[in-house]
Design an enzyme around this catalytic site. Structure first.
Site, short mmCIF file in Angstrom:
data_model
loop_
_atom_site.label_atom_id
_atom_site.label_comp_id
_atom_site.label_asym_id
_atom_site.label_seq_id
_atom_site.Cartn_x
_atom_site.Cartn_y
_atom_site.Cartn_z
N LYS A 123 0.88 -1.12 0.00
CA LYS A 123 0.01 0.11 -0.05
C LYS A 123 1.01 1.28 -0.06
O LYS A 123 0.70 2.19 -0.65
CB LYS A 123 -0.90 0.07 1.27
CG LYS A 123 -2.04 1.21 1.28
CD LYS A 123 -2.51 1.42 2.83
CE LYS A 123 -1.49 2.15 3.52
NZ LYS A 123 -2.33 2.61 4.61
N ASP A 177 -6.17 0.44 0.88
CA ASP A 177 -6.29 0.76 2.23
C ASP A 177 -7.81 0.17 2.76
O ASP A 177 -8.57 -0.20 2.05
CB ASP A 177 -6.03 2.40 2.63
CG ASP A 177 -7.31 3.32 2.11
OD1 ASP A 177 -8.22 2.89 1.31
OD2 ASP A 177 -7.26 4.51 2.55
#
Length: 371
Positions: A222, A240
């Site tokens: 991420k 996320d």
């Protein structure tokens, strides 16, 4: 028969002939047949009075017509409410039939296009001036808000502007600077480690590939895609909490593992759209489609959502749930882009020196909210 009897016979016949006439009196009671006619007079009166009753019937018909017009007007006035509900019902009804990959890709494109119109100003919500600052800010953003990170990093970057400076930082001093973001002990350890790696292995520069980025301490996929997409222009999905939650609500995937979510959504959209689709989806999740109480009644893409109705559908109540610029409040960036329609966030409020020893436990992250 005597002459007297013969003379009396016609008289008797005449008398006898009158008897049937007397018995036929009921036929003469025809006038009594007028009684039903008189009794029927109320019917005539009703028929005559029907002209007077017509206005009542007309009024009833008018009321029905007016009600029908109002119902039609109401349907036209609130298509956003009923269309999404009908769509959601249709999606649930067809739940037994798996959606084809082509159909899912078409829906993903429509959602992306609609979000692009609403959030034309979507952007990374972390303040940064270079790849190193973005990398550090993204590491700090775990388990807290971008707003809190943006309020913390000005002092941090003033003290340690380069990887070399941060690698040489005193751990306790670094911890104190990043304390507002929560989990500051573990985050300080990651920052010291990645700064040393950048200094020793990459000449003080942030690498531009996902394989090299994920080798740095505290950096996952991420974080890597946030840096690649926004500092190097390399497309990538930022999976996320908000992103994963929304793509599942939109029925674009059923996966919960971040890597599997990334792979499935990658297949639905062109590579060129990956980074911006991430921004738009995260913007929508933070402002409208909240985790516990989404503002369905104020959602600008409600007609495209198969989960419409999970949250507040009343427009006025839903409007009160909107956050940041959508709710007339300051945004998360202290230095937002020029086309940002909201107000910049305020600096970090002054705080008294922390009392007692520093702690990096979960309890110290109370100031951080889920992003």
């Amino acid at each position: 028969m005597s002459e007297q009897e013969a003379a009396a016979a016609p008289a008797r016949k005449a008398a006898t002939g009158k008897a049937p006439a007397k018995e036929a009196i009921p036929a003469k009671k025809a006038p009594t047949g007028k009684a039903p006619a008189k009794k029927a007079s109320p019917a005539r009166k009703t028929a005559a009075g029907s002209k007077k009753a017509t206005p009542a019937k007309t009024t009833t018909a008018a009321k029905k017509a007016t009600a029908a017009k109002k119902a039609t007007a109401a349907k036209k006035a609130a298509p956003a409410k009923k269309a999404p509900a009908a769509k959601a019902a249709a999606v649930k009804a067809s739940g037994s039939k798996p959606e084809s990959q082509a159909a899912r890709a078409k829906r993903a494109a429509r959602i992306n296009s609609a979000l692009a119109e609403v959030y034309y100003y979507a952007h990374p919500e972390l303040d940064f001036e270079n790849p190193f600052e973005l990398l550090v800010a993204t590491v700090l953003s775990a388990q807290t808000t971008d707003l809190r990170v943006n309020q913390t990093t000005p002092a941090l970057f003033a003290a340690y502007p380069t990887p070399e400076d941060m690698a040489a930082a005193d751990p306790e001093a670094l911890e104190e600077l990043i304390r507002p973001t929560g989990f500051f002990r573990s985050k300080a350890k990651s920052l010291l480690g990645l700064s040393a790696a950048l200094r020793d292995d990459h000449g003080g520069e942030v690498p531009g590939s996902v394989d090299e980025l994920v080798k740095l301490p505290g950096v996952g996929r991420k974080t890597a895609f946030v840096v690649l997409g926004n500092a190097f222009g390399v497309p990538g999905l930022t999976v996320d909490t908000h992103f994963g939650r929304l793509v599942r609500r939109w029925k674009l995937t059923e996966q919960t593992d971040a890597v599997k979510v990334e792979q499935e959504i990658d297949d639905l959209l062109p590579e060129s759209e990956w980074t911006m689709f991430s921004h738009r989806t995260i913007f929508h999740g933070r402002r409208v489609c909240h985790s516990r109480k989404p503002a369905c009644g104020a959602c600008p893409i409600a007609e495209l959502c198969p989960s419409y109705g999970e949250g507040e559908t009343d427009p006025e109540k839903a409007k009160k749930l909107l956050k940041y610029e959508m709710g007339g409040q300051p945004g998360q960036r202290l230095k937002p882009p020029a086309d940002y329609p909201g107000r910049p966030a305020p600096p970090l409020p002054s705080r008294a020196p922390a009392a007692g020893p520093a702690s990096g436990s979960a309890a110290d992250s109370a100031t951080g909210a889920a992003r």
